[in-house]
Design an enzyme around this catalytic site. Sequence first.
Site, short mmCIF file in Angstrom:
data_model
loop_
_atom_site.label_atom_id
_atom_site.label_comp_id
_atom_site.label_asym_id
_atom_site.label_seq_id
_atom_site.Cartn_x
_atom_site.Cartn_y
_atom_site.Cartn_z
CG ASP A 178 37.12 -5.84 49.52
OD1 ASP A 178 36.16 -6.28 48.82
OD2 ASP A 178 37.24 -4.62 50.02
CB VAL B 61 29.07 -2.78 53.30
CG1 VAL B 61 29.57 -2.21 51.97
CG2 VAL B 61 28.63 -4.33 53.46
CB SER C 124 30.50 4.26 62.26
OG SER C 124 29.73 3.86 61.16
CG HIS D 238 34.13 3.52 65.95
ND1 HIS D 238 33.30 4.69 66.48
CD2 HIS D 238 34.13 3.88 64.62
CE1 HIS D 238 32.86 5.58 65.42
NE2 HIS D 238 33.31 5.05 64.42
CD GLU E 230 33.57 5.84 70.03
OE1 GLU E 230 32.80 6.88 70.85
OE2 GLU E 230 32.64 5.48 69.01
CG ASN F 180 29.83 8.58 65.10
OD1 ASN F 180 30.84 9.54 65.10
ND2 ASN F 180 30.21 7.42 64.47
#
Length: 714
Positions: A347, A405, A433, A454, A466, A504
Amino acid sequence: MAPAMSSAFELAVPSSGLATLVFDLPGKKVNVFTRSVLSELEKLIERMATSQDIRCLVLLSGKEGNFVAGADIDEIADVTDPAAAEEGARVGQRLFQAWNELPFPTIAAIQGTCVGGGTELSLAGNYILISDRQDVRIGLPEVRIGIVPAWGGCSRLPRRTGLASALDIILGGKSVDGKKAFKIGLADAVLPDPTFLREVRSFAEQVLQGRPPPRRRSNLKSKLLDGNPLGRDVVFSQARKQVLKRTGGHYPAALQAIEVVEVGRRRGLEAGLQAEARATGALAVSPVCKNLIHIFKMMEASKRESASLETDQQPIREAAVLGAGVMGGGIAQILADRADIPVRLKDVGTTPLATGMAHAKEIFEKQVARRRLTRPEAARKMNLLLPCLDYAGFRRVELVVEAIVEDLRVKQQVFSELADQVGPEVVLASNTSSLSIDLIGRDTPNPERIVGMHFFNPVHQMPLVEVVKGSKTSHQAVQVVLTLCRRLGKTPVVVKDGPGFLVNRILTFYMTEALWLLDEGRAIEDIDGVMTDWGMPMGPLALIDTVGIDVAVKVAHILAAAFADRLVLPTWADQLAQPERLGIKTGSGFYLYKGQERSKPDPAVYRNLGLATPNEPSDPGEFLDRMVLPMVNEAARCLAEALVMNPSELDLAMIMGTGFPPFRGGLCRWADLQGAERLVTILRQLAEHNGERFQPSVALERAVEGGGIYATYS
Ligand code: NAI
């Protein structure tokens, strides 16, 4: 008696009288009780019953890793006559009763998975010995396919283990390992796997000598509860309450199983067996059972599909995860836990890193609390996570999962940076996503190794991944990720790149329609209530709170831009995401929360959005059509675009990724069962009254002409 051979069983009777019967169904990987196997076993039992030579019989399996996989599921899938289903139960019962009455002791020696009929045959015998191998399981999964254990399982298991443990297994459709089986009295001994056969023999010799090891007894608490009628009433009524709470009454098999067990316990074995058979007659022909079998078969097909791809590929030995947020921390944890490999977790700051590591630790601790891992195992796996702020050591990793992000430019920059740090063949997976895999990898050399992976939130609980194939993604990269998904215990579904991918995209149509209902003055609890009554694990508004209102609105905007002809958000949608009102994570959204617990709808929502306090009466039928049919409409479009391979894969993705109610068989199957033609008519009416967005898609119209979604797009 001379050794006898039949096609599925091999009986050996040496002079000692310690006979073995090996079940090894030719041409199959696992043993199943087909009709012909049952009739062979029947003849064998008849012969053995009059044998003077057998003094003790050990039942073994010739299959690696499998004892018995149960009855033939195709036969249950095909049965349409309740009387035939009932008779099917009685055939097995008579046979296993004959096994029970053999004039010598029988021992089931289980060294692989033993479920359904395998467990019931073992229960009909005298002793159950089980190997300590980690992957060996014994159980009764029948309620998972909508029936009850009906070859004596409901009646015999409680006699062995006590009511509470038996109901736990039967109602949950559970399988347990050797240790647990021994603890609850289901198995008489757990034997070390490497010397299993030798130990079985020595157990059998003790039986032969008339001094068998003492039988396991159920524990004191269950004895006290089972022993008096009042205690039994408490156990049954609690079981009923729990099943209703868990299933909303949508899964009749579990409720039936309680009744059947109760009959067996109160009125004896014979009455119990009769009740098992009667229940099977009604359940096996029900739509719920057929739907659940359909899903079971889809999952098996999906596993076979991935297994066929796994060829001779080397498993990933070391991985890295970028971004230690909600998703990155969870992905790193599952890689260390299930794949058992070192994982670098990178990170940009020590604070997010510490949060990610703490998140992973918390999941490991839950595993320890649930006894899925021992404390030392969890500690060793936690040590596989290597937090870092730079790319040191990335040369060694064989796969990177990016979970930073959701910002296209940042992701593009990180991917090209990453390409300098790892070899050109290293697979780079993004957990995005909503962003395009093609665009994310636009500036990265060797874009063929870029793929979407995903995961759904929370990573350790949600079974779906996914796997997104961009236009340049290689078959090899997809294969690497599919193999890894299986290793992680996930169900992968391959989808093409596109806004919102599959799940989604479809879900956004559903959630957006919930917003329109809200806009029209309907109450939060009425909108959600219709969907939970229908079997969804939570309503669409509660789902938005769970995903995060900010995230859901952002994704909805991306999709609204892509599908402007049919996805329009209410004007107030942007006001929804307020810093202090983002859903569960901030303690309020459409609902108020106490920690993670949803308490009640927040009346301030209507005021804040300038909506009138709801006073419109609800029409559950209309609500349902308005929220479910847009999903069907969009599903047909996704299939026409070949976004996903076929309707089965789409249904599987919706069940695994959204909790779409399995007893309804999946979105496309449900639509077909309703009649696609009828749904098109309703959509046309909705389009007339509520807006063009409901207009049936060309794809759905085509499905009507083709005889249904499955017939058209399979
Ligand atoms: P988050 O905001 O919790 O975590 C993102 C992390 O990435 C932060 O810790 C941030 O410091 C770190 N980061 C930012 N730039 C970085 C860089 N250059 N290198 C390394 N780390 C960097 O976000 P969340 O929710 O975990 O989402 C991450 C990704 O997963 C997004 O692409 C999101 O769309 C996707 N996703 C999110 C789901 C969810 O429910 N939250 C579900 C499925 C996918």
